[in-house]
Motif scaffolding. Structure first.
Motif, PDB file in Angstrom:
ATOM      1  N   ALA A  46      55.352   8.456  65.710  1.00 56.25           N
ATOM      2  CA  ALA A  46      54.559   9.641  65.329  1.00 56.25           C
ATOM      3  C   ALA A  46      54.767   9.990  63.857  1.00 56.25           C
ATOM      4  CB  ALA A  46      54.927  10.827  66.217  1.00 56.25           C
ATOM      5  N   ILE A  47      55.965   9.754  63.345  1.00 61.09           N
ATOM      6  CA  ILE A  47      56.190   9.984  61.908  1.00 61.09           C
ATOM      7  C   ILE A  47      55.298   9.012  61.119  1.00 61.09           C
ATOM      8  CG2 ILE A  47      57.874   9.841  60.015  1.00 61.09           C
ATOM      9  CD1 ILE A  47      60.050  10.699  62.040  1.00 61.09           C
ATOM     10  N   THR A  67      40.670   5.182  60.883  1.00 63.52           N
ATOM     11  CA  THR A  67      40.864   5.044  62.333  1.00 63.52           C
ATOM     12  C   THR A  67      41.351   3.644  62.720  1.00 63.52           C
ATOM     13  OG1 THR A  67      39.081   6.633  62.605  1.00 63.52           O
ATOM     14  CG2 THR A  67      39.699   5.387  64.551  1.00 63.52           C
ATOM     15  N   ASN A  68      40.862   2.631  62.036  1.00 61.24           N
ATOM     16  CA  ASN A  68      41.303   1.259  62.357  1.00 61.24           C
ATOM     17  C   ASN A  68      42.807   1.127  62.122  1.00 61.24           C
ATOM     18  OD1 ASN A  68      38.645   0.533  62.826  1.00 61.24           O
ATOM     19  ND2 ASN A  68      38.315  -0.218  60.737  1.00 61.24           N
ATOM     20  N   ALA A  69      43.255   1.628  60.977  1.00 60.22           N
ATOM     21  CA  ALA A  69      44.684   1.533  60.644  1.00 60.22           C
ATOM     22  C   ALA A  69      45.523   2.270  61.673  1.00 60.22           C
ATOM     23  CB  ALA A  69      44.931   2.112  59.250  1.00 60.22           C
ATOM     24  N   LYS A  70      45.053   3.448  62.069  1.00 57.18           N
ATOM     25  CA  LYS A  70      45.815   4.254  63.031  1.00 57.18           C
ATOM     26  C   LYS A  70      45.905   3.543  64.374  1.00 57.18           C
ATOM     27  CE  LYS A  70      47.202   8.609  64.225  1.00 57.18           C
ATOM     28  NZ  LYS A  70      46.217   9.689  64.279  1.00 57.18           N
ATOM     29  N   ALA A  71      44.774   2.969  64.820  1.00 60.17           N
ATOM     30  CA  ALA A  71      44.784   2.244  66.105  1.00 60.17           C
ATOM     31  C   ALA A  71      45.733   1.055  66.024  1.00 60.17           C
ATOM     32  CB  ALA A  71      43.366   1.781  66.452  1.00 60.17           C
ATOM     33  N   ASP A  98      52.453   9.974  75.828  1.00 60.36           N
ATOM     34  CA  ASP A  98      53.131  10.823  74.845  1.00 60.36           C
ATOM     35  C   ASP A  98      52.893  10.293  73.428  1.00 60.36           C
ATOM     36  OD1 ASP A  98      54.608  12.939  73.984  1.00 60.36           O
ATOM     37  OD2 ASP A  98      56.517  12.282  74.835  1.00 60.36           O
ATOM     38  N   LEU A  99      52.792   8.970  73.324  1.00 59.47           N
ATOM     39  CA  LEU A  99      52.519   8.372  72.007  1.00 59.47           C
ATOM     40  C   LEU A  99      51.169   8.867  71.478  1.00 59.47           C
ATOM     41  CD1 LEU A  99      53.596   6.162  70.012  1.00 59.47           C
ATOM     42  CD2 LEU A  99      52.204   4.528  71.282  1.00 59.47           C
ATOM     43  N   LEU A 100      50.155   8.862  72.353  1.00 58.12           N
ATOM     44  CA  LEU A 100      48.818   9.309  71.931  1.00 58.12           C
ATOM     45  C   LEU A 100      48.832  10.782  71.534  1.00 58.12           C
ATOM     46  CD1 LEU A 100      46.526   7.541  74.574  1.00 58.12           C
ATOM     47  CD2 LEU A 100      46.852   6.926  72.180  1.00 58.12           C
ATOM     48  N   ALA A 101      49.487  11.602  72.369  1.00 48.87           N
ATOM     49  CA  ALA A 101      49.513  13.046  72.071  1.00 48.87           C
ATOM     50  C   ALA A 101      50.195  13.298  70.729  1.00 48.87           C
ATOM     51  CB  ALA A 101      50.251  13.787  73.185  1.00 48.87           C
ATOM     52  N   THR A 102      51.347  12.687  70.560  1.00 50.25           N
ATOM     53  CA  THR A 102      52.164  13.031  69.391  1.00 50.25           C
ATOM     54  C   THR A 102      51.583  12.433  68.109  1.00 50.25           C
ATOM     55  OG1 THR A 102      53.984  12.892  70.957  1.00 50.25           O
ATOM     56  CG2 THR A 102      54.580  13.254  68.706  1.00 50.25           C
ATOM     57  N   CYS A 103      51.001  11.246  68.222  1.00 56.18           N
ATOM     58  CA  CYS A 103      50.454  10.602  67.014  1.00 56.18           C
ATOM     59  C   CYS A 103      49.123  11.201  66.584  1.00 56.18           C
ATOM     60  CB  CYS A 103      50.260   9.104  67.259  1.00 56.18           C
ATOM     61  SG  CYS A 103      51.804   8.204  67.377  1.00 56.18           S
ATOM     62  N   ASN A 104      48.514  12.034  67.434  1.00 51.26           N
ATOM     63  CA  ASN A 104      47.184  12.554  67.110  1.00 51.26           C
ATOM     64  C   ASN A 104      47.137  14.057  66.929  1.00 51.26           C
ATOM     65  OD1 ASN A 104      45.555  10.165  67.042  1.00 51.26           O
ATOM     66  ND2 ASN A 104      46.000   9.958  69.223  1.00 51.26           N
ATOM     67  N   SER A 105      48.305  14.709  66.964  1.00 47.31           N
ATOM     68  CA  SER A 105      48.248  16.179  66.913  1.00 47.31           C
ATOM     69  C   SER A 105      49.046  16.751  65.751  1.00 47.31           C
ATOM     70  CB  SER A 105      48.793  16.771  68.213  1.00 47.31           C
ATOM     71  OG  SER A 105      48.800  18.174  68.089  1.00 47.31           O
ATOM     72  N   PRO A 106      48.399  17.597  64.961  1.00 49.39           N
ATOM     73  CA  PRO A 106      49.159  18.308  63.914  1.00 49.39           C
ATOM     74  C   PRO A 106      50.175  19.275  64.504  1.00 49.39           C
ATOM     75  CG  PRO A 106      46.835  18.980  63.922  1.00 49.39           C
ATOM     76  CD  PRO A 106      46.965  17.897  64.947  1.00 49.39           C
ATOM     77  N   TYR A 135      54.925  14.207  63.694  1.00 51.08           N
ATOM     78  CA  TYR A 135      53.707  13.858  62.954  1.00 51.08           C
ATOM     79  C   TYR A 135      53.676  14.610  61.625  1.00 51.08           C
ATOM     80  CZ  TYR A 135      48.642  13.845  61.939  1.00 51.08           C
ATOM     81  OH  TYR A 135      47.419  13.729  61.332  1.00 51.08           O
ATOM     82  N   GLN A 136      54.046  15.889  61.664  1.00 54.31           N
ATOM     83  CA  GLN A 136      54.034  16.718  60.444  1.00 54.31           C
ATOM     84  C   GLN A 136      54.986  16.169  59.380  1.00 54.31           C
ATOM     85  OE1 GLN A 136      52.283  19.022  59.166  1.00 54.31           O
ATOM     86  NE2 GLN A 136      50.997  19.462  60.926  1.00 54.31           N
TER      87      GLN A 136
END
Ligand SMILES: NC(=O)C1=CN([C@@H]2O[C@H](COP(=O)(O)OP(=O)(O)OC[C@H]3O[C@@H](n4cnc5c(N)ncnc54)[C@H](OP(=O)(O)O)[C@@H]3O)[C@@H](O)[C@H]2O)C=CC1
Ligand SMILES: O=C(CO)COP(=O)(O)O
Length: 315
Positions: A172-173, A185-189, A221-229, A234-235
């Protein structure tokens, strides 16, 4: 709400997650008491007759609090639940290992999933996992927290569930850095998918089951944490990408970003055991101020080319 099967639940830690979990159990009609270092009730009073003791203490305080609990009378029937997502630096122990070694005769349940506490406090729907080697203990905890806004699944792989929640903080970091640098989006995926591969690789080494990482406590949890401010981890990455130092970021961060310490512990253990963890390695160097976010990206993109998977049948 009244509840014929009302349980006596002690929650240790009145931070964001401890408070949200206390509210979920109280809304289901359970008798909930919350302990914090600065609260009015003593630990002894909060633990009295507790059938379930849930720890939502951040990693740095777990061993100390477990020792305090051990000095007090606790029934062998009491179920311990750990909701902490971290690794102990000195020992690389997970929180459940610390609780289990302090209370070898009690059942220990891991609670972990895509559970950003702010959303849960807003009463938005969410799902989670409770995992234990003792199925009846996981089932008892499932009953305490399940509701029409919190769907709780049992799982028999506590190590996998606990590591999913812990390892995703490091990815997430990296995801925060990816968004902060506006890499698209490609890089993030690509990053999140390879991050999951890294989590599975480490988890397998530590005895976790691969399937668990594809469930709520891993991929979820990976999806939630990597996509939420809303995610503190993530912050951390997002703000490092904006040019702040780690000290500046952490001094303004509300609450705990466990991924910062987890990354260090993970890196040491991965080196000792020769586990390839390229994303974790770059996050570690970034957190130590050894490279810039752009250099971390270049390092990852220019690694030796290789197959996506090494299939056992050679294909
Ligand atoms: N917030 C979230 O969305 C989620 C968090 N988690 C995990 O839950 C854990 C706690 O997170 P969160 O509640 O957000 O963090 P907070 O920073 O909000 O709260 C941390 C809690 O730990 C307590 N604590 C820390 N050190 C000690 C110590 N030495 N002795 C006693 N208590 C101590 C703090 O007590 P005090 O207030 O007295 O300082 C506080 O209650 C972390 O491992 C996190 O990864 C898991 C899922 C969701
Ligand atoms: O674990 C979490 C969500 O499941 C909370 O993430 P952060 O600790 O990054 O805020």
């Amino acid at each position: 709400m009244t509840n014929d099967n009302s349980q006596s639940v002690a929650i240790l830690g009145a931070g964001a997650w401890g408070t949200a979990l206390a509210n979920l159990a109280a809304a289901n009609g359970h008798q909930v008491r919350v302990w914090s270092r600065w609260g009015e009730e003593t630990l002894e009073a909060v633990l009295e007759d507790a059938q379930i003791i849930l720890s939502a203490i951040s990693m740095k305080g777990v061993r100390d609090v477990a020792a305090q609990v051990k000095s007090l009378p606790v029934s062998p029937e009491t179920i311990f639940v750990t909701a902490t997502k971290g690794l102990e630096p000195e020992t690389t122990c997970t929180p459940s290992q610390i609780w289990q070694s302090a209370f070898p005769d009690n059942a220990v349940v891991v609670l972990s999933g895509p559970n950003l506490s702010k959303e849960i406090e807003m009463e938005l729907p969410a799902a989670t996992v409770v995992a234990s080697n003792i199925f009846t203990a996981a089932q008892a905890v499932q009953l305490v927290f399940s509701s029409n806004r919190f769907r709780v699944y049992t799982n028999p792989d506590p190590v996998g569930v606990e590591l999913g929640g812990t390892l995703k903080n490091v990815i997430a970091i990296a995801a925060g850095v990816c968004d902060g640098l506006q890499l698209g989006t490609n890089a993030k995926a690509g990053l999140v998918t390879r991050g999951l591969t890294e989590m599975v690789r480490i988890g397998n080494f530590w005895g976790a089951k691969t399937e668990t990482f594809y469930g709520l406590s891993g991929l979820g949890d990976l999806l939630a944490t990597c996509n939420s401010p809303l995610s503190r981890n993530y912050q951390v990455g997002y703000q490092l990408a904006a040019g702040k130092t780690l000290e500046e970021v952490l001094s303004h961060l509300q609450g705990t970003a466990e991924g910062v310490n987890t990354c260090r512990v993970l890196m040491q253990r991965a080196r000792q055991q020769n586990i390839p963890v390229p994303i974790t390695e770059q996050v570690d160097r970034l957190l130590q101020g050894k490279i810039t976010p752009q250099q971390a990206l270049d390092e990852l993109m220019l690694r030796d080319i290789k197959p996506e998977y090494h299939f056992e049948d050679g294909n």
